[in-house]
Scaffold this motif. Sequence first.
Motif, PDB file in Angstrom:
ATOM      1  N   ALA A 275       0.830  -1.201   0.000  1.00 54.00           N
ATOM      2  CA  ALA A 275       0.000   0.000   0.000  1.00 54.00           C
ATOM      3  C   ALA A 275       0.867   1.254   0.000  1.00 54.00           C
ATOM      4  N   ARG A 276       1.978   1.218   0.719  1.00 54.37           N
ATOM      5  CA  ARG A 276       2.904   2.362   0.728  1.00 54.37           C
ATOM      6  C   ARG A 276       3.465   2.601  -0.672  1.00 54.37           C
ATOM      7  N   ALA A 277       3.789   1.519  -1.380  1.00 49.96           N
ATOM      8  CA  ALA A 277       4.306   1.657  -2.747  1.00 49.96           C
ATOM      9  C   ALA A 277       3.277   2.327  -3.652  1.00 49.96           C
ATOM     10  N   GLU A 278       2.014   1.917  -3.529  1.00 48.94           N
ATOM     11  CA  GLU A 278       0.994   2.510  -4.389  1.00 48.94           C
ATOM     12  C   GLU A 278       0.760   3.973  -4.025  1.00 48.94           C
ATOM     13  N   ALA A 279       0.826   4.300  -2.745  1.00 47.70           N
ATOM     14  CA  ALA A 279       0.641   5.692  -2.331  1.00 47.70           C
ATOM     15  C   ALA A 279       1.788   6.566  -2.836  1.00 47.70           C
ATOM     16  N   LEU A 280       3.019   6.068  -2.774  1.00 49.56           N
ATOM     17  CA  LEU A 280       4.161   6.826  -3.302  1.00 49.56           C
ATOM     18  C   LEU A 280       4.025   7.034  -4.806  1.00 49.56           C
ATOM     19  N   GLN A 281       3.549   6.015  -5.494  1.00 54.18           N
ATOM     20  CA  GLN A 281       3.321   6.163  -6.938  1.00 54.18           C
ATOM     21  C   GLN A 281       2.285   7.227  -7.214  1.00 54.18           C
ATOM     22  N   GLN A 282       1.216   7.254  -6.410  1.00 52.89           N
ATOM     23  CA  GLN A 282       0.179   8.261  -6.615  1.00 52.89           C
ATOM     24  C   GLN A 282       0.720   9.656  -6.326  1.00 52.89           C
ATOM     25  N   GLU A 283       1.575   9.782  -5.329  1.00 56.52           N
ATOM     26  CA  GLU A 283       2.201  11.077  -5.046  1.00 56.52           C
ATOM     27  C   GLU A 283       3.073  11.507  -6.220  1.00 56.52           C
ATOM     28  N   ALA A 284       3.773  10.546  -6.830  1.00 57.50           N
ATOM     29  CA  ALA A 284       4.603  10.872  -7.996  1.00 57.50           C
ATOM     30  C   ALA A 284       3.742  11.370  -9.146  1.00 57.50           C
ATOM     31  N   ARG A 285       2.592  10.764  -9.350  1.00 56.96           N
ATOM     32  CA  ARG A 285       1.719  11.230 -10.428  1.00 56.96           C
ATOM     33  C   ARG A 285       1.247  12.660 -10.163  1.00 56.96           C
ATOM     34  N   ALA A 286       0.869  12.934  -8.920  1.00 58.65           N
ATOM     35  CA  ALA A 286       0.437  14.294  -8.582  1.00 58.65           C
ATOM     36  C   ALA A 286       1.579  15.283  -8.757  1.00 58.65           C
ATOM     37  N   MET A 287       2.787  14.867  -8.413  1.00 60.57           N
ATOM     38  CA  MET A 287       3.948  15.732  -8.621  1.00 60.57           C
ATOM     39  C   MET A 287       4.116  16.064 -10.097  1.00 60.57           C
ATOM     40  N   ALA A 288       3.961  15.064 -10.949  1.00 60.11           N
ATOM     41  CA  ALA A 288       4.074  15.303 -12.390  1.00 60.11           C
ATOM     42  C   ALA A 288       3.009  16.280 -12.870  1.00 60.11           C
ATOM     43  N   LEU A 289       1.794  16.121 -12.356  1.00 55.27           N
ATOM     44  CA  LEU A 289       0.699  17.000 -12.768  1.00 55.27           C
ATOM     45  C   LEU A 289       0.898  18.437 -12.295  1.00 55.27           C
ATOM     46  N   THR A 290       1.613  18.627 -11.193  1.00 54.28           N
ATOM     47  CA  THR A 290       1.837  19.975 -10.677  1.00 54.28           C
ATOM     48  C   THR A 290       3.127  20.589 -11.213  1.00 54.28           C
ATOM     49  N   GLY A 291       3.762  19.929 -12.180  1.00 54.94           N
ATOM     50  CA  GLY A 291       4.926  20.517 -12.830  1.00 54.94           C
ATOM     51  C   GLY A 291       6.248  20.263 -12.142  1.00 54.94           C
ATOM     52  N   THR A 292       6.299  19.302 -11.237  1.00 50.25           N
ATOM     53  CA  THR A 292       7.562  18.965 -10.581  1.00 50.25           C
ATOM     54  C   THR A 292       8.556  18.432 -11.609  1.00 50.25           C
ATOM     55  N   ALA A 293       9.816  18.718 -11.401  1.00 52.10           N
ATOM     56  CA  ALA A 293      10.862  18.274 -12.329  1.00 52.10           C
ATOM     57  C   ALA A 293      10.829  16.754 -12.487  1.00 52.10           C
ATOM     58  N   PRO A 294      11.010  16.253 -13.713  1.00 48.06           N
ATOM     59  CA  PRO A 294      10.933  14.804 -13.942  1.00 48.06           C
ATOM     60  C   PRO A 294      11.887  13.984 -13.082  1.00 48.06           C
ATOM     61  N   ASP A 295      13.072  14.530 -12.747  1.00 46.80           N
ATOM     62  CA  ASP A 295      13.996  13.736 -11.943  1.00 46.80           C
ATOM     63  C   ASP A 295      13.475  13.532 -10.514  1.00 46.80           C
ATOM     64  N   LEU A 296      12.721  14.514  -9.994  1.00 44.26           N
ATOM     65  CA  LEU A 296      12.119  14.354  -8.669  1.00 44.26           C
ATOM     66  C   LEU A 296      10.946  13.375  -8.709  1.00 44.26           C
ATOM     67  N   VAL A 297      10.209  13.399  -9.810  1.00 44.70           N
ATOM     68  CA  VAL A 297       9.145  12.410  -9.987  1.00 44.70           C
ATOM     69  C   VAL A 297       9.755  11.007 -10.026  1.00 44.70           C
ATOM     70  N   ALA A 298      10.840  10.863 -10.770  1.00 39.24           N
ATOM     71  CA  ALA A 298      11.504   9.557 -10.868  1.00 39.24           C
ATOM     72  C   ALA A 298      12.032   9.105  -9.517  1.00 39.24           C
ATOM     73  N   CYS A 299      12.508  10.046  -8.694  1.00 39.13           N
ATOM     74  CA  CYS A 299      13.021   9.703  -7.364  1.00 39.13           C
ATOM     75  C   CYS A 299      11.901   9.128  -6.492  1.00 39.13           C
ATOM     76  N   THR A 300      10.716   9.729  -6.557  1.00 43.37           N
ATOM     77  CA  THR A 300       9.592   9.219  -5.773  1.00 43.37           C
ATOM     78  C   THR A 300       9.163   7.843  -6.272  1.00 43.37           C
ATOM     79  N   LEU A 301       9.227   7.631  -7.576  1.00 42.04           N
ATOM     80  CA  LEU A 301       8.909   6.306  -8.108  1.00 42.04           C
ATOM     81  C   LEU A 301       9.941   5.276  -7.654  1.00 42.04           C
TER      82      LEU A 301
END
Length: 438
Positions: A275-301
């Motif tokens: 469940a923690r893995a899926e929640a982190l993935q969902q946070e990464a998606r929200a980060m991408a949608l809010t314009g976070t740098a791709p390398d930070l999105v990749a770090c959360t993934l």
Amino acid sequence: MSQHPGNTLFVAARLQRGWHSQSDVADAYECHAAALGEPATITVRQVRRWESPTPGWPNKIARKVLGAMFGGVPLEDLGFVPLRPAQQHLHATPPAAGTGPGRAFREDSVRRRTFLGAALFDASALDHLAAAVTSARRYADQHLVGHLRAALDEAARTDGRTGPRQALPAALGILGAIDEIARDASPAIRRDLMAVGARAAEFTAWLHRDAGAPPHTVTFFHDRAIEWATLNDDGAMHAYVLLRKAQAAERGDAARMRDLAHAAVHGPWTLPPRARAEALQQEARAMALTGTAPDLVACTLDQARDALAQASPAEPATCTGPLCAGYNTDRLMAQSAICHREAGQPERAVSLLRQHLSGGAFAPRDRAFFTAHLAGALAAAGEPDEAAATGLSALQLAAAPHFGQALGELRRTVTVLRPYARRAAVRELRQALTVLPG
């Protein structure tokens, strides 16, 4: 003390229409009566009577107004039972021996096939349910809780096979039963009932979302799930519902999506690794949608993959088993592809989705959803014909059971394909979606 469950059909129908309280029903009744030219109003007390175990048969004006309120649904399907002429004099007579609440409950359940998905239960199970509801303090036990869990798992399987609209009546019936029984249950059984209730409320929110219900209806059931999880001191379930609320958030409200997913991961609780893995993935998606740098999105993934690596072996997914028990690498990578698509990297999304859809074992709903996202990624990558063909494949999976999220992604894909609207494949996909029954 409650004698047996009230009119769960009426309660389920008004909840589906967003009338969350008996006062809402009374207000809606007054509005519809006015529209029909009937100067009629009702009180909350009358609504309470309609939701009781003996709702009676509404008068002529009430039947007319209720028909308008519920879109012509037969009153029998709302739990009202007209009395035959020969029975009129018995209306106020106490039940004779052998025809008490237990038997009435059983006969009504078998007749309607809706309360608790009654087809799941044999005669002895229905007798036990009737006894439990008649005297909850004495009879509500683990046997009953087990049947409720089984009914909820079967409702989830129904959703996977035939879609949310077929599963909703059983899910709402389970919620109504738990709400009624838990009032008079012993403390230990009440805790178990609330645990099942939290799962059932979250699942009901999911069904409403996939069926296209308005957001406030979905939120109502999510909040009910959080209430029961909180009362039961179940922090992991509380966090899981926050994750589901994040997944239900609109793309245009990505900041809220990120806040909810972040709270699920970092709140005062411990989520199981999957469940923690899926929640982190969902946070990464929200980060991408809010314009976070791709390398930070990749770090959360990467953090999501690390969490999944710490999990015990995956188990078959059920509605009442361990949270996210079936969440595996293929699903995480397919969801990661969606993150890359949101981050403006459609080619990377296409590559990941092709790889994991070809090799992974996905349920029909999930395969339809991820195939729809593959179509959208292909469209964003400038491959209109392949996007349309892939979209038609997803539509074949999603159309009959009406998997709402997959269909929503396909409609989004058609929007992306507007510059290619004259191409034959694109036109075919658009027309297929246009004629799809609502």
